[in-house]
Design a protein around this motif. Sequence first.
Motif, PDB file in Angstrom:
ATOM      1  N   LYS A   1       0.841  -1.200   0.000  1.00  0.00           N
ATOM      2  CA  LYS A   1       0.000   0.000   0.000  1.00  0.00           C
ATOM      3  C   LYS A   1       0.879   1.254   0.000  1.00  0.00           C
ATOM      4  CE  LYS A   1      -4.327  -1.581   2.009  1.00  0.00           C
ATOM      5  NZ  LYS A   1      -5.220  -1.518   3.180  1.00  0.00           N
ATOM      6  N   ILE A   2       1.988   1.179   0.776  1.00  0.00           N
ATOM      7  CA  ILE A   2       2.903   2.328   0.846  1.00  0.00           C
ATOM      8  C   ILE A   2       3.514   2.580  -0.531  1.00  0.00           C
ATOM      9  CG2 ILE A   2       5.074   3.201   1.843  1.00  0.00           C
ATOM     10  CD1 ILE A   2       4.358   1.513   4.360  1.00  0.00           C
TER      11      ILE A   2
ATOM     12  N   SER B   1       0.979   3.967  -2.857  1.00  0.00           N
ATOM     13  CA  SER B   1       0.719   5.378  -2.563  1.00  0.00           C
ATOM     14  C   SER B   1       1.844   6.258  -3.093  1.00  0.00           C
ATOM     15  CB  SER B   1       0.586   5.596  -1.051  1.00  0.00           C
ATOM     16  OG  SER B   1      -0.478   4.843  -0.557  1.00  0.00           O
ATOM     17  N   LEU B   2       3.094   5.808  -2.934  1.00  0.00           N
ATOM     18  CA  LEU B   2       4.245   6.558  -3.431  1.00  0.00           C
ATOM     19  C   LEU B   2       4.180   6.733  -4.941  1.00  0.00           C
ATOM     20  CD1 LEU B   2       7.319   5.259  -1.401  1.00  0.00           C
ATOM     21  CD2 LEU B   2       6.791   7.639  -1.851  1.00  0.00           C
TER      22      LEU B   2
ATOM     23  N   ALA C   1       1.435   9.079  -5.911  1.00  0.00           N
ATOM     24  CA  ALA C   1       1.777  10.476  -5.618  1.00  0.00           C
ATOM     25  C   ALA C   1       2.727  11.041  -6.667  1.00  0.00           C
ATOM     26  CB  ALA C   1       2.406  10.566  -4.235  1.00  0.00           C
ATOM     27  N   VAL C   2       3.760  10.266  -7.028  1.00  0.00           N
ATOM     28  CA  VAL C   2       4.740  10.724  -8.031  1.00  0.00           C
ATOM     29  C   VAL C   2       4.052  10.962  -9.364  1.00  0.00           C
ATOM     30  CG1 VAL C   2       6.760  10.031  -9.380  1.00  0.00           C
ATOM     31  CG2 VAL C   2       6.747   9.691  -6.906  1.00  0.00           C
TER      32      VAL C   2
ATOM     33  N   ILE D   1       1.754  14.054  -9.140  1.00  0.00           N
ATOM     34  CA  ILE D   1       2.480  15.337  -9.145  1.00  0.00           C
ATOM     35  C   ILE D   1       3.022  15.643 -10.542  1.00  0.00           C
ATOM     36  CG2 ILE D   1       4.565  16.505  -8.277  1.00  0.00           C
ATOM     37  CD1 ILE D   1       3.889  15.006  -5.568  1.00  0.00           C
TER      38      ILE D   1
ATOM     39  N   GLU E   1       7.731  27.462 -24.410  1.00  0.00           N
ATOM     40  CA  GLU E   1       7.112  27.725 -25.724  1.00  0.00           C
ATOM     41  C   GLU E   1       5.886  28.625 -25.587  1.00  0.00           C
ATOM     42  OE1 GLU E   1       8.171  27.221 -28.735  1.00  0.00           O
ATOM     43  OE2 GLU E   1       9.969  26.216 -28.019  1.00  0.00           O
TER      44      GLU E   1
ATOM     45  N   LYS F   1      16.064  30.849 -16.744  1.00  0.00           N
ATOM     46  CA  LYS F   1      15.594  30.128 -15.560  1.00  0.00           C
ATOM     47  C   LYS F   1      16.683  30.232 -14.503  1.00  0.00           C
ATOM     48  CE  LYS F   1      13.124  26.027 -14.150  1.00  0.00           C
ATOM     49  NZ  LYS F   1      12.784  24.635 -14.383  1.00  0.00           N
ATOM     50  N   LEU F   2      16.336  30.803 -13.365  1.00  0.00           N
ATOM     51  CA  LEU F   2      17.342  31.027 -12.326  1.00  0.00           C
ATOM     52  C   LEU F   2      16.796  30.673 -10.954  1.00  0.00           C
ATOM     53  CD1 LEU F   2      18.650  34.506 -13.558  1.00  0.00           C
ATOM     54  CD2 LEU F   2      19.976  32.405 -13.534  1.00  0.00           C
ATOM     55  N   ASP F   3      17.675  30.143 -10.127  1.00  0.00           N
ATOM     56  CA  ASP F   3      17.333  29.899  -8.723  1.00  0.00           C
ATOM     57  C   ASP F   3      17.394  31.208  -7.948  1.00  0.00           C
ATOM     58  OD1 ASP F   3      16.909  27.248  -8.974  1.00  0.00           O
ATOM     59  OD2 ASP F   3      18.920  26.629  -8.337  1.00  0.00           O
ATOM     60  N   ALA F   4      16.846  31.181  -6.764  1.00  0.00           N
ATOM     61  CA  ALA F   4      16.956  32.336  -5.875  1.00  0.00           C
ATOM     62  C   ALA F   4      18.417  32.481  -5.444  1.00  0.00           C
ATOM     63  CB  ALA F   4      16.065  32.135  -4.656  1.00  0.00           C
TER      64      ALA F   4
ATOM     65  N   PHE G   1       1.533   6.779   6.761  1.00  0.00           N
ATOM     66  CA  PHE G   1       2.214   6.310   5.554  1.00  0.00           C
ATOM     67  C   PHE G   1       1.745   7.105   4.331  1.00  0.00           C
ATOM     68  CE2 PHE G   1       2.731   2.260   8.004  1.00  0.00           C
ATOM     69  CZ  PHE G   1       4.109   2.376   8.141  1.00  0.00           C
ATOM     70  N   HIS G   2       0.469   7.409   4.287  1.00  0.00           N
ATOM     71  CA  HIS G   2      -0.074   8.175   3.154  1.00  0.00           C
ATOM     72  C   HIS G   2       0.491   9.584   3.122  1.00  0.00           C
ATOM     73  CE1 HIS G   2      -2.814   5.295   1.457  1.00  0.00           C
ATOM     74  NE2 HIS G   2      -3.188   4.939   2.686  1.00  0.00           N
TER      75      HIS G   2
ATOM     76  N   ALA H   1       3.911   9.339   1.858  1.00  0.00           N
ATOM     77  CA  ALA H   1       3.849   9.057   0.430  1.00  0.00           C
ATOM     78  C   ALA H   1       3.571  10.320  -0.382  1.00  0.00           C
ATOM     79  CB  ALA H   1       2.769   8.023   0.155  1.00  0.00           C
ATOM     80  N   LEU H   2       2.807  11.215   0.187  1.00  0.00           N
ATOM     81  CA  LEU H   2       2.463  12.441  -0.536  1.00  0.00           C
ATOM     82  C   LEU H   2       3.548  13.499  -0.439  1.00  0.00           C
ATOM     83  CD1 LEU H   2      -1.311  12.702   0.333  1.00  0.00           C
ATOM     84  CD2 LEU H   2      -0.349  12.506  -1.952  1.00  0.00           C
TER      85      LEU H   2
ATOM     86  N   PRO I   1       7.665  12.637  -2.309  1.00  0.00           N
ATOM     87  CA  PRO I   1       8.011  13.048  -3.674  1.00  0.00           C
ATOM     88  C   PRO I   1       8.173  14.559  -3.824  1.00  0.00           C
ATOM     89  CG  PRO I   1       6.182  11.512  -3.683  1.00  0.00           C
ATOM     90  CD  PRO I   1       6.432  11.870  -2.266  1.00  0.00           C
TER      91      PRO I   1
ATOM     92  N   CYS J   1      18.588  24.557 -10.577  1.00  0.00           N
ATOM     93  CA  CYS J   1      18.978  24.897 -11.939  1.00  0.00           C
ATOM     94  C   CYS J   1      20.491  24.833 -12.092  1.00  0.00           C
ATOM     95  CB  CYS J   1      18.470  26.299 -12.237  1.00  0.00           C
ATOM     96  SG  CYS J   1      19.253  27.074 -13.609  1.00  0.00           S
TER      97      CYS J   1
ATOM     98  N   CYS K   1      22.617  28.179 -13.341  1.00  0.00           N
ATOM     99  CA  CYS K   1      22.654  29.438 -12.589  1.00  0.00           C
ATOM    100  C   CYS K   1      24.079  29.745 -12.156  1.00  0.00           C
ATOM    101  CB  CYS K   1      21.783  29.327 -11.350  1.00  0.00           C
ATOM    102  SG  CYS K   1      20.151  28.740 -11.749  1.00  0.00           S
TER     103      CYS K   1
END
Lengths: 145, 308
Positions: free
Chosen positions: A3-4, A7-8, A11-12, A15, A27, A49-52, B4-5, B8-9, B12, B22, B25
Amino acid sequence: MKKILFSLVLAVVGISYFNNIYAQSEEELVQICTMISGDAEYLKDFRIKLDAGDPPPVQRFPILLKKDIKYRFTVCNSKDYEGKVILQLYDNNRQLATTYIVATGKDYPYIDWVCTKTGAYHLVYSFRDGKAGMAVGLLSMVGTM
Amino acid sequence: MRRFHIIALIGPLLIGQLLSSCNSCKRDGVDLSQELYIPDSVVETNQSPQVSKDVTEKMMQNISSPVETAALIKGLKIPFNKNYLASTDQAEKFNTNFEKALALGIYGCDLGYLNMYEKTSFVVDYISTIKRLADDIQVGQFFDFSTLKRLATNNENLDSLILISQQSFNRIDTYLSETNRSMFSAVIVAGVWVEGAYLSSRVAQISDHPRIRETIGEQKTIINFLMALLKVYEKDPDMAKLIDELQPIKKIYDGVKITYELGEPEMVEENGVVTFKQTDKQIIEMNDELYNELIKSIQDLRSKILKL
């Protein structure tokens, strides 16, 4: 455990999908920038594209500009980042033009540059207050003088 | 189990944050003099600029622009002349990838000239030739042939013709850089420069406008950068040959004197548009003999490249 792992993975995938759907691509920014630049003829685009960072990181692009051409420099920020892009045009070590006037605090989506000397110049892009950011800069031609 | 959830969230997201830094930079200042020296006073520039490979490669696309060259010619009220352009029949003569890349630059410059004068009736012929050459050097997928053909055939939205032509060439350049074939980008740029200088030289033969004379003279600045760029790849035999062929032109340009008078830019705001006006002056000195030599040498080189 299964289940873990499930879920991982979920989630990936979620996202990644979310980012692909809602993130603004370079573009897209080029298209927006082209519209903002109006009737000026597109010549080239620059991806930033630049980081802080402190001092604010910069991205530089050397370019050749020609005498008797009126150029337009357009900038477009990605809505996915906080940073507001600033363009500064330099020759050797002299700042010649900028999209952000410190004295007035005004930001301009584009500036025009009337070139009277054929030669090498530098476009220097950074984000205000050193914030992270993504942007596109556009070089276009308004016309001849 | 709920814990666990949450892991899991959040996991990532944290990993994503760590991986999203980047690489490009650089926290450097804005002292540009170390990479590219531009005369900062009234100074004569006879030396090739000493520039890094990185700088020249970044500048590549911008070294010679067909749109700007054509706009300057059109801006002087010089009428369109089809005879100035390279014939598309010549395209069959190019055998090697190097020759095809050079030709791609030449026809690309001609396309800019056609677009600027809105001569859409000729455009399809030129984009067909460009597409063939681009396919041969495996960059045809970046040349938006179908859209350009539709725009030219229907005589619609001529600004888009310039936009898509420019973007196609920029994409070709980016792809060549990403696939470690930057040398071909440099060759394309050389082709664009040769054709642009050739167009200016043809105009110089029919117009005594001082701006045309200046355009020929100021190519000294551009050929210096172009040579610096080409020399990055001089170990390649074809490139070495091209450099040798450009050398006589460069040598003539050594006799052209360019000086600058620097001034402070002026800022004007009208209707919300900010315009910065440069007040620098460039002064180009060359006698008639040099001028005519330049015109001839540019035309000779272009004939050699096109195998005329």
